[in-house]
Design a protein around this motif. Structure first.
Motif, PDB file in Angstrom:
ATOM      1  N   LEU A   1      42.912  35.757  43.159  1.00 52.26           N
ATOM      2  CA  LEU A   1      42.380  34.443  42.815  1.00 52.26           C
ATOM      3  C   LEU A   1      43.520  33.426  42.810  1.00 52.26           C
ATOM      4  O   LEU A   1      43.878  32.859  41.794  1.00 52.26           O
TER       5      LEU A   1
ATOM      6  N   ILE B   1      39.254  30.922  47.289  1.00 49.73           N
ATOM      7  CA  ILE B   1      37.962  31.393  46.768  1.00 49.73           C
ATOM      8  C   ILE B   1      36.920  30.271  46.745  1.00 49.73           C
ATOM      9  O   ILE B   1      35.727  30.523  46.890  1.00 49.73           O
TER      10      ILE B   1
ATOM     11  N   TRP C   1      29.671  39.302  47.162  1.00 52.73           N
ATOM     12  CA  TRP C   1      30.541  40.022  46.246  1.00 52.73           C
ATOM     13  C   TRP C   1      31.945  39.449  46.340  1.00 52.73           C
ATOM     14  O   TRP C   1      32.497  39.310  47.438  1.00 52.73           O
ATOM     15  N   ILE C   2      32.529  39.173  45.202  1.00 54.12           N
ATOM     16  CA  ILE C   2      33.928  38.794  45.095  1.00 54.12           C
ATOM     17  C   ILE C   2      34.652  40.029  44.574  1.00 54.12           C
ATOM     18  O   ILE C   2      34.320  40.535  43.505  1.00 54.12           O
TER      19      ILE C   2
ATOM     20  N   LYS D   1      40.661  33.214  35.976  1.00 55.94           N
ATOM     21  CA  LYS D   1      39.423  33.971  35.749  1.00 55.94           C
ATOM     22  C   LYS D   1      38.376  33.096  35.056  1.00 55.94           C
ATOM     23  O   LYS D   1      37.200  33.130  35.421  1.00 55.94           O
TER      24      LYS D   1
ATOM     25  N   LEU E   1      36.900  30.699  37.566  1.00 55.68           N
ATOM     26  CA  LEU E   1      35.924  31.355  38.436  1.00 55.68           C
ATOM     27  C   LEU E   1      34.592  31.516  37.709  1.00 55.68           C
ATOM     28  O   LEU E   1      33.534  31.185  38.258  1.00 55.68           O
ATOM     29  N   ARG E   2      34.633  32.012  36.492  1.00 55.92           N
ATOM     30  CA  ARG E   2      33.389  32.174  35.716  1.00 55.92           C
ATOM     31  C   ARG E   2      32.670  30.842  35.532  1.00 55.92           C
ATOM     32  O   ARG E   2      31.454  30.753  35.708  1.00 55.92           O
TER      33      ARG E   2
ATOM     34  N   LEU F   1      31.116  29.729  38.857  1.00 57.09           N
ATOM     35  CA  LEU F   1      29.894  30.489  39.144  1.00 57.09           C
ATOM     36  C   LEU F   1      28.730  29.983  38.296  1.00 57.09           C
ATOM     37  O   LEU F   1      27.604  29.838  38.788  1.00 57.09           O
TER      38      LEU F   1
ATOM     39  N   ARG G   1      28.164  38.662  42.778  1.00 55.64           N
ATOM     40  CA  ARG G   1      28.681  39.690  41.875  1.00 55.64           C
ATOM     41  C   ARG G   1      30.204  39.670  41.965  1.00 55.64           C
ATOM     42  O   ARG G   1      30.755  39.651  43.061  1.00 55.64           O
ATOM     43  N   TRP G   2      30.857  39.686  40.803  1.00 55.29           N
ATOM     44  CA  TRP G   2      32.313  39.709  40.762  1.00 55.29           C
ATOM     45  C   TRP G   2      32.788  41.077  40.311  1.00 55.29           C
ATOM     46  O   TRP G   2      32.431  41.536  39.229  1.00 55.29           O
TER      47      TRP G   2
ATOM     48  N   PRO H   1      36.180  42.505  39.511  1.00 58.76           N
ATOM     49  CA  PRO H   1      37.582  42.134  39.356  1.00 58.76           C
ATOM     50  C   PRO H   1      38.567  43.209  39.800  1.00 58.76           C
ATOM     51  O   PRO H   1      39.677  42.896  40.209  1.00 58.76           O
TER      52      PRO H   1
END
Length: 183
Positions: A30, A36, A56-57, A68, A71-72, A75, A85-86, A88
């Motif tokens: 990331l 991304i 999917w990531i 992180k 990203l959340r 999304l 779907r992530w 990690p």
């Protein structure tokens, strides 16, 4: 020059059962150069245009906490929780079955990188029979010069979406691309 891809590990691993929907996967850290954000833009376009796939990531476990969180938040803001779907963390030895699962689903690996000095992820995915759609940066055009993948101009998410949809809908092209990559 020896092959840099571990062919003992990276080869097709057919899953016991293919997923019901095509998986559009993105693999990377990331960080800025993996880009991304364009993959999330692509996920939004695909969500609008078709309901038959999921994104999917894969990666990001070692990212800074703030990356992180961003990203959340992204999304959630984009309301992509139903189709993205992530994952990690996926171990290195689990990547070949993951790439094979993406391939068996009828999906593709997408690289939105803004710079790629070599493209190891692309090569490993292709060795597992996973089709590739990638930004035309760095060494990627050279890796795909034989037609083993589809390229799109950097930051051109619309072209990326068209390339993904083409591989989802044109099985002959998909099979040709896989065969070229396996040579």
């Amino acid at each position: 020059v020896p092959n840099c891809v571990d062919e003992q590990l990276f080869h097709p691993h057919p899953p016991a059962q293919a997923p019901r929907r095509p998986i559009i996967a993105w693999v990377g850290k990331l960080d800025e150069h993996k880009n991304i954000r364009d993959f999330l833009d692509l996920a939004e376009l695909l969500d609008i245009r078709r309901s038959d796939c999921e994104c999917w990531i894969v990666g990001g476990r070692t990212a800074p906490k703030r990356a992180k969180e961003l990203l959340r938040e992204d999304l959630e803001r984009r309301r992509l929780g139903h189709c993205v779907r992530w994952l990690p963390f996926v171990s290195y030895h689990t990547m070949p079955p993951l790439y094979s699962l993406v391939a068996a689903s009828g999906g593709v690996l997408v690289s939105t990188s803004i710079a790629e000095s070599f493209g190891m992820t692309a090569l490993e995915a292709m060795a597992c029979g996973c089709p590739l759609v990638a930004s035309a940066v760095g060494a990627i055009p050279d890796l795909l010069a034989d037609g083993s993948g589809l390229l799109f101009p950097l930051y051109d998410v619309e072209s990326a979406a068209q390339a993904v949809q083409l591989l989802l809908d044109d099985n002959d092209l998909r099979m040709h691309q896989i065969a070229q990559a396996q040579k």
